[in-house]
Design a protein around this motif. Structure first.
Motif, PDB file in Angstrom:
ATOM      1  N   ASP A   1       0.795  -1.225   0.000  1.00  0.00           N
ATOM      2  CA  ASP A   1       0.000   0.000   0.000  1.00  0.00           C
ATOM      3  C   ASP A   1       0.831   1.280   0.000  1.00  0.00           C
ATOM      4  O   ASP A   1       0.266   2.380   0.016  1.00  0.00           O
ATOM      5  CB  ASP A   1      -0.943   0.001   1.209  1.00  0.00           C
ATOM      6  CG  ASP A   1      -1.957  -1.124   1.124  1.00  0.00           C
ATOM      7  OD1 ASP A   1      -2.395  -1.445   0.006  1.00  0.00           O
ATOM      8  OD2 ASP A   1      -2.307  -1.686   2.170  1.00  0.00           O
ATOM      9  N   LEU A   2       2.132   1.157  -0.010  1.00  0.00           N
ATOM     10  CA  LEU A   2       3.013   2.322  -0.085  1.00  0.00           C
ATOM     11  C   LEU A   2       3.837   2.196  -1.366  1.00  0.00           C
ATOM     12  O   LEU A   2       4.699   1.327  -1.454  1.00  0.00           O
ATOM     13  CB  LEU A   2       3.945   2.386   1.130  1.00  0.00           C
ATOM     14  CG  LEU A   2       3.304   2.501   2.504  1.00  0.00           C
ATOM     15  CD1 LEU A   2       4.368   2.429   3.593  1.00  0.00           C
ATOM     16  CD2 LEU A   2       2.492   3.780   2.621  1.00  0.00           C
ATOM     17  N   GLU A   3       3.526   3.009  -2.341  1.00  0.00           N
ATOM     18  CA  GLU A   3       4.219   2.916  -3.625  1.00  0.00           C
ATOM     19  C   GLU A   3       4.864   4.239  -4.009  1.00  0.00           C
ATOM     20  O   GLU A   3       4.301   5.307  -3.763  1.00  0.00           O
ATOM     21  CB  GLU A   3       3.244   2.517  -4.735  1.00  0.00           C
ATOM     22  CG  GLU A   3       2.770   1.097  -4.668  1.00  0.00           C
ATOM     23  CD  GLU A   3       1.964   0.703  -5.901  1.00  0.00           C
ATOM     24  OE1 GLU A   3       1.793   1.533  -6.821  1.00  0.00           O
ATOM     25  OE2 GLU A   3       1.505  -0.441  -5.944  1.00  0.00           O
ATOM     26  N   ILE A   4       6.017   4.119  -4.607  1.00  0.00           N
ATOM     27  CA  ILE A   4       6.697   5.250  -5.231  1.00  0.00           C
ATOM     28  C   ILE A   4       7.039   4.806  -6.645  1.00  0.00           C
ATOM     29  O   ILE A   4       7.662   3.758  -6.831  1.00  0.00           O
ATOM     30  CB  ILE A   4       7.973   5.655  -4.460  1.00  0.00           C
ATOM     31  CG1 ILE A   4       7.623   6.126  -3.048  1.00  0.00           C
ATOM     32  CG2 ILE A   4       8.737   6.726  -5.221  1.00  0.00           C
ATOM     33  CD1 ILE A   4       8.827   6.444  -2.174  1.00  0.00           C
ATOM     34  N   SER A   5       6.596   5.559  -7.612  1.00  0.00           N
ATOM     35  CA  SER A   5       6.813   5.235  -9.038  1.00  0.00           C
ATOM     36  C   SER A   5       6.334   3.826  -9.373  1.00  0.00           C
ATOM     37  O   SER A   5       7.002   3.090 -10.100  1.00  0.00           O
ATOM     38  CB  SER A   5       8.292   5.400  -9.409  1.00  0.00           C
ATOM     39  OG  SER A   5       8.718   6.714  -9.170  1.00  0.00           O
ATOM     40  N   GLY A   6       5.177   3.433  -8.795  1.00  0.00           N
ATOM     41  CA  GLY A   6       4.580   2.139  -9.092  1.00  0.00           C
ATOM     42  C   GLY A   6       5.252   0.949  -8.435  1.00  0.00           C
ATOM     43  O   GLY A   6       4.927  -0.195  -8.748  1.00  0.00           O
ATOM     44  N   ARG A   7       6.180   1.199  -7.525  1.00  0.00           N
ATOM     45  CA  ARG A   7       6.899   0.113  -6.861  1.00  0.00           C
ATOM     46  C   ARG A   7       6.654   0.182  -5.363  1.00  0.00           C
ATOM     47  O   ARG A   7       6.776   1.243  -4.757  1.00  0.00           O
ATOM     48  CB  ARG A   7       8.386   0.277  -7.194  1.00  0.00           C
ATOM     49  CG  ARG A   7       9.373  -0.380  -6.301  1.00  0.00           C
ATOM     50  CD  ARG A   7      10.812  -0.083  -6.698  1.00  0.00           C
ATOM     51  NE  ARG A   7      11.364   1.121  -6.135  1.00  0.00           N
ATOM     52  CZ  ARG A   7      11.825   1.235  -4.891  1.00  0.00           C
ATOM     53  NH1 ARG A   7      11.779   0.224  -4.062  1.00  0.00           N
ATOM     54  NH2 ARG A   7      12.334   2.378  -4.460  1.00  0.00           N
ATOM     55  N   PRO A   8       6.276  -0.974  -4.741  1.00  0.00           N
ATOM     56  CA  PRO A   8       6.100  -0.974  -3.275  1.00  0.00           C
ATOM     57  C   PRO A   8       7.421  -0.628  -2.586  1.00  0.00           C
ATOM     58  O   PRO A   8       8.487  -1.087  -3.002  1.00  0.00           O
ATOM     59  CB  PRO A   8       5.692  -2.412  -2.953  1.00  0.00           C
ATOM     60  CG  PRO A   8       5.210  -2.984  -4.234  1.00  0.00           C
ATOM     61  CD  PRO A   8       5.980  -2.284  -5.315  1.00  0.00           C
ATOM     62  N   VAL A   9       7.320   0.213  -1.561  1.00  0.00           N
ATOM     63  CA  VAL A   9       8.512   0.630  -0.823  1.00  0.00           C
ATOM     64  C   VAL A   9       8.309   0.371   0.671  1.00  0.00           C
ATOM     65  O   VAL A   9       7.194   0.139   1.135  1.00  0.00           O
ATOM     66  CB  VAL A   9       8.829   2.127  -1.054  1.00  0.00           C
ATOM     67  CG1 VAL A   9       9.219   2.375  -2.504  1.00  0.00           C
ATOM     68  CG2 VAL A   9       7.683   3.018  -0.629  1.00  0.00           C
TER      69      VAL A   9
ATOM     70  N   TRP B   1       9.386   5.389   2.216  1.00  0.00           N
ATOM     71  CA  TRP B   1       8.219   6.252   2.007  1.00  0.00           C
ATOM     72  C   TRP B   1       8.408   7.585   2.745  1.00  0.00           C
ATOM     73  O   TRP B   1       8.191   8.658   2.193  1.00  0.00           O
ATOM     74  CB  TRP B   1       6.985   5.506   2.500  1.00  0.00           C
ATOM     75  CG  TRP B   1       5.713   6.283   2.528  1.00  0.00           C
ATOM     76  CD1 TRP B   1       5.181   6.952   3.597  1.00  0.00           C
ATOM     77  CD2 TRP B   1       4.801   6.481   1.450  1.00  0.00           C
ATOM     78  NE1 TRP B   1       3.984   7.531   3.254  1.00  0.00           N
ATOM     79  CE2 TRP B   1       3.725   7.256   1.942  1.00  0.00           C
ATOM     80  CE3 TRP B   1       4.770   6.062   0.122  1.00  0.00           C
ATOM     81  CZ2 TRP B   1       2.636   7.626   1.156  1.00  0.00           C
ATOM     82  CZ3 TRP B   1       3.691   6.430  -0.660  1.00  0.00           C
ATOM     83  CH2 TRP B   1       2.651   7.207  -0.146  1.00  0.00           C
ATOM     84  N   LEU B   2       8.810   7.498   3.995  1.00  0.00           N
ATOM     85  CA  LEU B   2       9.006   8.705   4.797  1.00  0.00           C
ATOM     86  C   LEU B   2      10.190   9.527   4.290  1.00  0.00           C
ATOM     87  O   LEU B   2      10.126  10.766   4.260  1.00  0.00           O
ATOM     88  CB  LEU B   2       9.206   8.339   6.268  1.00  0.00           C
ATOM     89  CG  LEU B   2       7.993   7.689   6.931  1.00  0.00           C
ATOM     90  CD1 LEU B   2       8.382   7.094   8.266  1.00  0.00           C
ATOM     91  CD2 LEU B   2       6.854   8.683   7.069  1.00  0.00           C
ATOM     92  N   MET B   3      11.260   8.874   3.896  1.00  0.00           N
ATOM     93  CA  MET B   3      12.434   9.576   3.378  1.00  0.00           C
ATOM     94  C   MET B   3      12.099  10.335   2.085  1.00  0.00           C
ATOM     95  O   MET B   3      12.707  11.359   1.791  1.00  0.00           O
ATOM     96  CB  MET B   3      13.581   8.591   3.110  1.00  0.00           C
ATOM     97  CG  MET B   3      14.147   7.935   4.355  1.00  0.00           C
ATOM     98  SD  MET B   3      15.185   9.013   5.321  1.00  0.00           S
ATOM     99  CE  MET B   3      16.596   9.163   4.248  1.00  0.00           C
ATOM    100  N   ALA B   4      11.112   9.829   1.339  1.00  0.00           N
ATOM    101  CA  ALA B   4      10.703  10.472   0.090  1.00  0.00           C
ATOM    102  C   ALA B   4       9.640  11.544   0.321  1.00  0.00           C
ATOM    103  O   ALA B   4       9.119  12.112  -0.632  1.00  0.00           O
ATOM    104  CB  ALA B   4      10.192   9.417  -0.894  1.00  0.00           C
ATOM    105  N   GLY B   5       9.291  11.787   1.590  1.00  0.00           N
ATOM    106  CA  GLY B   5       8.306  12.824   1.901  1.00  0.00           C
ATOM    107  C   GLY B   5       6.881  12.327   1.993  1.00  0.00           C
ATOM    108  O   GLY B   5       5.943  13.131   2.031  1.00  0.00           O
TER     109      GLY B   5
END
Length: 194
Positions: free
Chosen positions: A160-168, A173-177
Protein backbone atom coordinates in the motif's frame (compact mmCIF):
# COMPACT_ATOMS: atom_id res chain seq x y z
CA UNK A 1 33.64 -21.10 8.25
CA UNK A 2 35.09 -17.96 9.85
CA UNK A 3 36.41 -16.65 6.51
CA UNK A 4 33.08 -17.32 4.78
CA UNK A 5 31.15 -15.65 7.60
CA UNK A 6 33.47 -12.63 7.57
CA UNK A 7 32.93 -12.35 3.80
CA UNK A 8 29.15 -12.41 4.22
CA UNK A 9 29.30 -9.85 7.05
CA UNK A 10 31.50 -7.55 4.95
CA UNK A 11 29.20 -7.85 1.91
CA UNK A 12 26.24 -6.97 4.12
CA UNK A 13 28.11 -3.93 5.42
CA UNK A 14 28.21 -5.17 9.01
CA UNK A 15 31.24 -3.91 10.88
CA UNK A 16 31.71 -6.84 13.22
CA UNK A 17 34.05 -9.80 13.51
CA UNK A 18 32.82 -13.32 12.93
CA UNK A 19 33.42 -14.09 16.61
CA UNK A 20 31.39 -11.05 17.76
CA UNK A 21 28.57 -11.91 15.35
CA UNK A 22 28.43 -15.51 16.53
CA UNK A 23 28.28 -14.23 20.10
CA UNK A 24 25.25 -12.09 19.16
CA UNK A 25 23.63 -15.12 17.50
CA UNK A 26 24.22 -17.23 20.60
CA UNK A 27 22.72 -14.52 22.85
CA UNK A 28 19.65 -14.19 20.60
CA UNK A 29 19.18 -17.97 20.40
CA UNK A 30 19.42 -18.33 24.17
CA UNK A 31 16.54 -15.85 24.59
CA UNK A 32 14.20 -17.86 22.38
CA UNK A 33 12.09 -20.70 23.69
CA UNK A 34 12.59 -24.12 22.12
CA UNK A 35 10.42 -25.14 19.20
CA UNK A 36 7.16 -26.68 20.42
CA UNK A 37 6.88 -29.96 18.45
CA UNK A 38 3.05 -29.93 18.63
CA UNK A 39 1.72 -26.43 19.34
CA UNK A 40 -1.90 -27.64 19.34
CA UNK A 41 -1.18 -29.82 22.39
CA UNK A 42 -0.80 -26.70 24.54
CA UNK A 43 -4.45 -25.66 24.09
CA UNK A 44 -7.86 -27.11 24.77
CA UNK A 45 -10.22 -27.78 21.87
CA UNK A 46 -12.08 -24.48 22.00
CA UNK A 47 -8.82 -22.51 22.19
CA UNK A 48 -7.41 -24.45 19.24
CA UNK A 49 -10.52 -23.59 17.26
CA UNK A 50 -10.29 -19.90 18.13
CA UNK A 51 -6.60 -19.77 17.21
CA UNK A 52 -7.05 -21.52 13.87
CA UNK A 53 -10.06 -19.28 13.12
CA UNK A 54 -7.78 -16.23 13.23
CA UNK A 55 -5.26 -17.90 10.93
CA UNK A 56 -2.68 -19.46 13.24
CA UNK A 57 -1.09 -22.67 12.02
CA UNK A 58 -1.02 -25.23 14.83
CA UNK A 59 0.26 -28.15 12.78
CA UNK A 60 3.09 -30.15 14.40
CA UNK A 61 6.65 -29.12 13.60
CA UNK A 62 8.22 -31.22 10.85
CA UNK A 63 11.85 -31.97 11.79
CA UNK A 64 12.84 -31.93 8.09
CA UNK A 65 11.88 -28.22 7.87
CA UNK A 66 14.72 -27.08 10.11
CA UNK A 67 14.39 -24.74 13.06
CA UNK A 68 11.98 -21.87 12.35
CA UNK A 69 13.78 -19.73 14.92
CA UNK A 70 16.97 -19.47 12.83
CA UNK A 71 15.78 -16.49 10.75
CA UNK A 72 14.69 -14.62 13.88
CA UNK A 73 18.04 -15.24 15.54
CA UNK A 74 19.93 -13.94 12.50
CA UNK A 75 17.66 -10.87 12.21
CA UNK A 76 18.06 -10.12 15.91
CA UNK A 77 21.84 -10.36 15.64
CA UNK A 78 21.89 -7.95 12.69
CA UNK A 79 19.51 -5.56 14.48
CA UNK A 80 21.80 -5.51 17.53
CA UNK A 81 24.95 -5.09 15.44
CA UNK A 82 23.59 -2.19 13.39
CA UNK A 83 21.96 -0.38 16.34
CA UNK A 84 23.45 2.89 17.52
CA UNK A 85 24.64 3.70 21.00
CA UNK A 86 23.20 6.80 22.67
CA UNK A 87 26.45 8.66 21.90
CA UNK A 88 26.35 7.61 18.23
CA UNK A 89 22.71 8.66 17.91
CA UNK A 90 23.41 12.01 19.60
CA UNK A 91 26.33 12.65 17.26
CA UNK A 92 24.28 11.77 14.20
CA UNK A 93 21.38 14.02 15.20
CA UNK A 94 23.58 16.79 16.60
CA UNK A 95 22.19 16.84 20.13
CA UNK A 96 23.41 16.00 23.62
CA UNK A 97 23.20 12.38 24.83
CA UNK A 98 20.68 13.43 27.50
CA UNK A 99 18.33 14.57 24.72
CA UNK A 100 18.49 11.11 23.11
CA UNK A 101 17.76 9.44 26.47
CA UNK A 102 14.81 11.81 26.95
CA UNK A 103 13.45 10.90 23.49
CA UNK A 104 13.67 7.20 24.35
CA UNK A 105 11.94 7.75 27.70
CA UNK A 106 9.15 9.74 26.02
CA UNK A 107 8.74 7.10 23.24
CA UNK A 108 9.94 9.44 20.50
CA UNK A 109 12.71 6.94 19.77
CA UNK A 110 12.79 3.23 20.49
CA UNK A 111 15.63 1.34 22.03
CA UNK A 112 16.53 -1.37 24.47
CA UNK A 113 18.99 -1.75 27.33
CA UNK A 114 21.88 -3.96 26.36
CA UNK A 115 25.31 -4.68 27.71
CA UNK A 116 27.04 -1.32 27.73
CA UNK A 117 23.89 0.81 27.65
CA UNK A 118 21.00 1.70 25.40
CA UNK A 119 20.90 0.56 21.77
CA UNK A 120 18.74 2.35 19.20
CA UNK A 121 17.76 0.68 15.90
CA UNK A 122 19.45 2.45 12.99
CA UNK A 123 16.31 2.50 10.81
CA UNK A 124 15.02 5.40 12.98
CA UNK A 125 17.72 7.73 11.71
CA UNK A 126 18.71 9.43 8.49
CA UNK A 127 22.29 10.42 7.83
CA UNK A 128 21.96 13.55 9.99
CA UNK A 129 18.60 13.45 11.78
CA UNK A 130 15.71 11.38 13.06
CA UNK A 131 13.49 9.80 10.40
CA UNK A 132 10.78 12.30 9.36
CA UNK A 133 7.39 11.53 10.95
CA UNK A 134 8.88 9.03 13.40
CA UNK A 135 7.04 10.45 16.43
CA UNK A 136 3.67 10.02 14.67
CA UNK A 137 4.46 6.42 13.78
CA UNK A 138 5.82 5.43 17.18
CA UNK A 139 2.74 6.92 18.84
CA UNK A 140 0.56 4.61 16.72
CA UNK A 141 2.61 1.43 17.16
CA UNK A 142 1.41 -0.99 19.82
CA UNK A 143 3.60 -0.80 22.93
CA UNK A 144 3.85 -4.59 23.25
CA UNK A 145 5.82 -5.16 20.04
CA UNK A 146 9.56 -5.88 20.29
CA UNK A 147 12.15 -3.82 18.43
CA UNK A 148 12.68 -6.58 15.85
CA UNK A 149 9.00 -6.57 14.84
CA UNK A 150 9.05 -2.79 14.43
CA UNK A 151 12.31 -2.96 12.46
CA UNK A 152 10.89 -5.59 10.13
CA UNK A 153 7.76 -3.49 9.55
CA UNK A 154 9.73 -0.31 8.83
CA UNK A 155 12.19 -2.04 6.47
CA UNK A 156 9.86 -4.36 4.54
CA UNK A 157 8.15 -3.12 1.36
CA UNK A 158 4.41 -2.58 1.88
CA UNK A 159 2.00 -3.08 -1.03
CA UNK A 160 0.00 0.00 0.00
CA UNK A 161 3.01 2.32 -0.08
CA UNK A 162 4.22 2.92 -3.63
CA UNK A 163 6.70 5.25 -5.23
CA UNK A 164 6.81 5.23 -9.04
CA UNK A 165 4.58 2.14 -9.09
CA UNK A 166 6.90 0.11 -6.86
CA UNK A 167 6.10 -0.97 -3.27
CA UNK A 168 8.51 0.63 -0.82
CA UNK A 169 9.33 0.27 2.84
CA UNK A 170 7.76 2.67 5.34
CA UNK A 171 11.25 4.07 5.90
CA UNK A 172 11.73 4.76 2.17
CA UNK A 173 8.22 6.25 2.01
CA UNK A 174 9.01 8.71 4.80
CA UNK A 175 12.43 9.58 3.38
CA UNK A 176 10.70 10.47 0.09
CA UNK A 177 8.31 12.82 1.90
CA UNK A 178 5.35 10.44 2.16
CA UNK A 179 2.62 10.88 4.77
CA UNK A 180 3.62 9.75 8.26
CA UNK A 181 -0.08 9.42 9.12
CA UNK A 182 -0.51 6.82 6.37
CA UNK A 183 2.35 4.74 7.80
CA UNK A 184 0.95 5.25 11.31
CA UNK A 185 -2.37 3.71 10.21
CA UNK A 186 -0.56 0.54 9.13
CA UNK A 187 1.70 0.61 12.18
CA UNK A 188 -1.28 0.67 14.52
CA UNK A 189 -2.30 -2.80 13.32
CA UNK A 190 1.05 -4.50 14.01
CA UNK A 191 0.46 -7.65 16.03
CA UNK A 192 -3.28 -7.81 15.36
CA UNK A 193 -4.87 -10.64 13.37
CA UNK A 194 -5.29 -9.88 9.67
Amino acid sequence: MTVALETVLARAGLKITAHEFLSLVEDAANRLTPVQPDPAARFDESSRGALTDVGLDLTPHDESEGDPRARTVAEQAVLRDTALSVAEAASRVGVDTSRIRHRVASHHLIGWKDRGGWRLPAWQFTEHDVLPGLETILAAMPDDQPALVLANFMTTPQEDLEISGRPVTPREWLMAGGSAQRVAEFASTIGTPA
